[in-house]
Design a protein around this motif. Structure first.
Motif, PDB file in Angstrom:
ATOM      1  N   GLY A  10       0.817  -1.201   0.000  1.00 40.15           N
ATOM      2  CA  GLY A  10       0.000   0.000   0.000  1.00 40.15           C
ATOM      3  C   GLY A  10       0.852   1.252   0.000  1.00 40.15           C
ATOM      4  O   GLY A  10       1.976   1.255   0.506  1.00 40.15           O
ATOM      5  N   MET A  11       0.331   2.311  -0.585  1.00 42.24           N
ATOM      6  CA  MET A  11       1.054   3.591  -0.621  1.00 42.24           C
ATOM      7  C   MET A  11       0.022   4.707  -0.616  1.00 42.24           C
ATOM      8  O   MET A  11      -1.108   4.499  -1.065  1.00 42.24           O
ATOM      9  N   ALA A 223       4.529   4.341   2.811  1.00 45.48           N
ATOM     10  CA  ALA A 223       4.269   3.125   2.037  1.00 45.48           C
ATOM     11  C   ALA A 223       4.376   1.943   2.986  1.00 45.48           C
ATOM     12  O   ALA A 223       5.030   2.046   4.034  1.00 45.48           O
ATOM     13  N   ALA A 224       3.742   0.832   2.647  1.00 43.56           N
ATOM     14  CA  ALA A 224       3.766  -0.329   3.548  1.00 43.56           C
ATOM     15  C   ALA A 224       3.652  -1.628   2.777  1.00 43.56           C
ATOM     16  O   ALA A 224       3.080  -1.665   1.681  1.00 43.56           O
ATOM     17  N   VAL A 225       4.226  -2.682   3.352  1.00 44.39           N
ATOM     18  CA  VAL A 225       4.110  -4.023   2.765  1.00 44.39           C
ATOM     19  C   VAL A 225       3.818  -5.024   3.885  1.00 44.39           C
ATOM     20  O   VAL A 225       4.205  -4.818   5.030  1.00 44.39           O
ATOM     21  N   LEU A 226       3.151  -6.095   3.522  1.00 45.10           N
ATOM     22  CA  LEU A 226       2.894  -7.172   4.479  1.00 45.10           C
ATOM     23  C   LEU A 226       3.644  -8.425   4.015  1.00 45.10           C
ATOM     24  O   LEU A 226       3.514  -8.846   2.867  1.00 45.10           O
ATOM     25  N   LEU A 227       4.431  -8.983   4.939  1.00 45.41           N
ATOM     26  CA  LEU A 227       5.274 -10.144   4.631  1.00 45.41           C
ATOM     27  C   LEU A 227       4.751 -11.385   5.342  1.00 45.41           C
ATOM     28  O   LEU A 227       4.245 -11.293   6.462  1.00 45.41           O
ATOM     29  N   CYS A 228       4.941 -12.529   4.721  1.00 44.19           N
ATOM     30  CA  CYS A 228       4.672 -13.803   5.396  1.00 44.19           C
ATOM     31  C   CYS A 228       5.508 -14.888   4.735  1.00 44.19           C
ATOM     32  O   CYS A 228       6.101 -14.661   3.682  1.00 44.19           O
TER      33      CYS A 228
END
Lengths: 395, 395
Positions: A10-11, A223-228
């Protein structure tokens, strides 16, 4: 070590965002990444925030603790990571290690900065806090000043011309004009900023030989990221998972003057070599790159140091259009720092977001690199004294 | 996930260190840890720095990049981690994950703060930057103010008395007087700070019902540890390796007022429960603990929330001497934050160093906990809104 996937990104539009606090911006970008990941009932285990200047610019610390509560992600772990203009990259690295270690399964990495709180020399002074306090800052050197001297040396050593730098400025602003998240959405022309008599006024010198349109703007943004873990990614998301195929980080001397050859950005070479080695690929395998063009000269130098071009050939390649969309290696299709903007803590994460969109093949025609499989980023901390490089792969 | 061992530790005397810069202090502590580890030819792969206030207090950022060059550890990776007064704990956590992940083999974690740069209200204001900007900081609340209200509620709910708090102050300053690294090396007596008519002057109110001798001093200082995988530890060091048996981190609401029961420090309970679970042990197995006694009340509350005592019994236990060396569970044998001092970024790492010395059985008689096998730390960020707990084991 577990393979790590990016399942949400997301940004928010970069620019001047007087109405938002730093934590507001981080929260908006994070909510977009969480939405995009469609995590469902699954909890977020840990949050990393990349931020350089909360203490100096907002007189606020422990930003990650504020964010995790704001997002109702309690009791998730939360840390703020700082590495100058590579703070976003460092937050991303530690998020990746947290998942790779097996300790955390779902990790949110958000980067943000609210820089328009200060203007003019105060913004430049804020970034200069990363220089050496006794032998650089004390004497008044700034990042534009360093970039100017670096450019002059590049011109004298490799025959780099202002025309080559201008080609990069035009390319990146043209791409920024197509990017809804970019701070600067204005096309510029060679005539307007170089050839016409008015260019002296339109494009004044900032730090000789660099001019206004060689530099990124001062921006707010996040800005954001989701990690798994990759093995969980396919169950969790409807998107094509994007894998962190490799990354590298390397440091160099704090001061530019101590380097044997100041035009040799060893940290960029080393960081990208580590990333290539982990990913098991070579520079020629990269389909799209986001480089850290805080100044146009840095796009030239980084494009050489990561192995896209021979040393001294990056400027010519840019002038020949090889780094445009459709060229040999498209660089900064987002518009780069030059046009998207450079809220310092956000940049490293924003680069990952832009590459993820490329590798998912989600961008509209005119911005999408056809069949992109591998993407690379360079996040440049200090004046090259702490650099991170990531390679992402369409899984 | 690889097991992580501590193979080198170092600390410099805390106190007022006008002659040293922040990076000086971090470098001195790091050199001691590197020396202690006897790494030999083996390179350090990554450096983590715990620091809260470089930007605000020293107008300097990217401290980790400065340190890695200063120590000639280039091109090691380097990141600064910030989590208010738990910055040291957060740096430690990310160092542990970096080794556990398999990505890095030798990781240096250094924590430091130079707080005496500012005095009086400016020091309190600096720490208050971690409070909520709109609903706390804006109204002038400080950490001592929060601790005062928290203490009053504890007194009213659980019958805690000033005598109990004074017992902790006396215990910790007595231990500090034996610790060559402690900022405050002065014994105090119950008469001097509570019973005599002069105690009104000697021990004035700071934030009712807390007095001067309930609070830690404002200190400069640094501490460092060197981590590596356990399977490599025995080849590298002559010391008994100390293993990071478990750790936990938990967040709570940014503001104290939003908690259902403000005396319930959920984050301390959760963080320690995660650590116990990882380590496979229970509170009764801990032989020695370093708790975050920025105020005496916090030692009471934390000793209950980590499970050493029932809720409301911590103060009575302290008064009965159960937390002294030789008691049921010795707490803050180092002198704690109360006497060692609390340079915020250093504290979480200093706690690990002190526990490592205990578990190596290296301390002199009068400071060594006999046959210590397990040690626990609590590093308390915010007012309990971001807490880390580590459990170390003599391997």
């Amino acid at each position: 070590m577990r393979d790590v996937a990016i399942i949400g990104v997301g940004m928010i539009p970069f620019g001047r965002r007087d109405q938002d606090t730093l934590v507001d911006m981080l929260a908006y970008a994070s909510l977009k990444a969480l939405d995009d990941a469609k995590l469902g009932e699954k909890a977020v285990d840990a949050v990393y925030v990349g931020n350089m200047g909360g203490g100096i610019l907002q007189h606020q610390t422990a930003i990650a603790s504020a964010l995790v509560d704001r997002l109702s992600l309690l009791p998730a772990a939360a840390d703020t990571v700082e590495n100058g203009p590579a703070s976003g990259g460092s937050a991303m690295k530690n998020g990746v290690l947290a998942v790779a270690s097996g300790y955390y399964d779902a990790v949110l990495v958000a980067g943000g900065e609210k820089m328009r709180e200060v203007t003019g020399w105060r913004a430049t002074d804020f970034v200069a806090t990363l220089t050496h306090p006794e032998v650089e800052y004390h004497y008044g050197i700034t990042l534009p000043g360093m970039a100017g001297m670096f450019t002059r040396l590049y011109m004298e050593t490799y025959g780099l011309t202002r025309e080559m730098l201008v080609a990069i400025a035009i390319k990146n602003q043209a791409m920024g004009a197509l990017n809804p998240y970019a701070h600067v959405e204005m096309n510029i022309t060679k005539e307007g900023i170089l050839d016409s008599p008015h260019s002296v006024v339109n494009n004044p010198t900032v730090a000789d030989p660099l001019h206004l349109y060689d530099a990124c703007p001062v921006s707010d943004g996040a800005a954001a990221v989701l990690l798994c873990p990759l093995d969980q990614a396919k169950k969790l998301t409807e998107h094509v998972p994007v894998v962190v195929a490799g990354f590298g980080q390397a440091t160099d001397t704090h001061t530019l003057q101590e380097r044997e050859d100041p035009t040799d950005l060893k940290s960029v070479t080393l960081a990208s070599q580590q990333a290539y080695k982990r990913a098991g690929i070579e520079p020629k395998d990269i389909d799209v790159a986001e480089l850290h063009d805080a100044f146009t000269i840095l796009e030239v130098a980084e494009s050489e140091h990561v192995g896209f071009f021979e040393k001294g050939e990056g400027g010519k390649a840019a002038l020949a259009g090889e780094t445009k969309l459709g060229g040999k290696i498209p660089i900064n299709v987002s518009g780069g720092l030059k046009a998207r903007g450079h809220p310092v803590g956000a940049t490293g994460v924003a680069q990952i977001v832009d590459i993820t969109w490329q590798l998912r093949h989600e961008l509209p025609k005119g911005r999408q690199v056809e069949n992109a499989t591998y993407g690379l980023t360079v996040n440049f901390g200090g004046f090259g004294n702490n650099v991170l490089s990531f390679i992402m792969k369409r899984a």
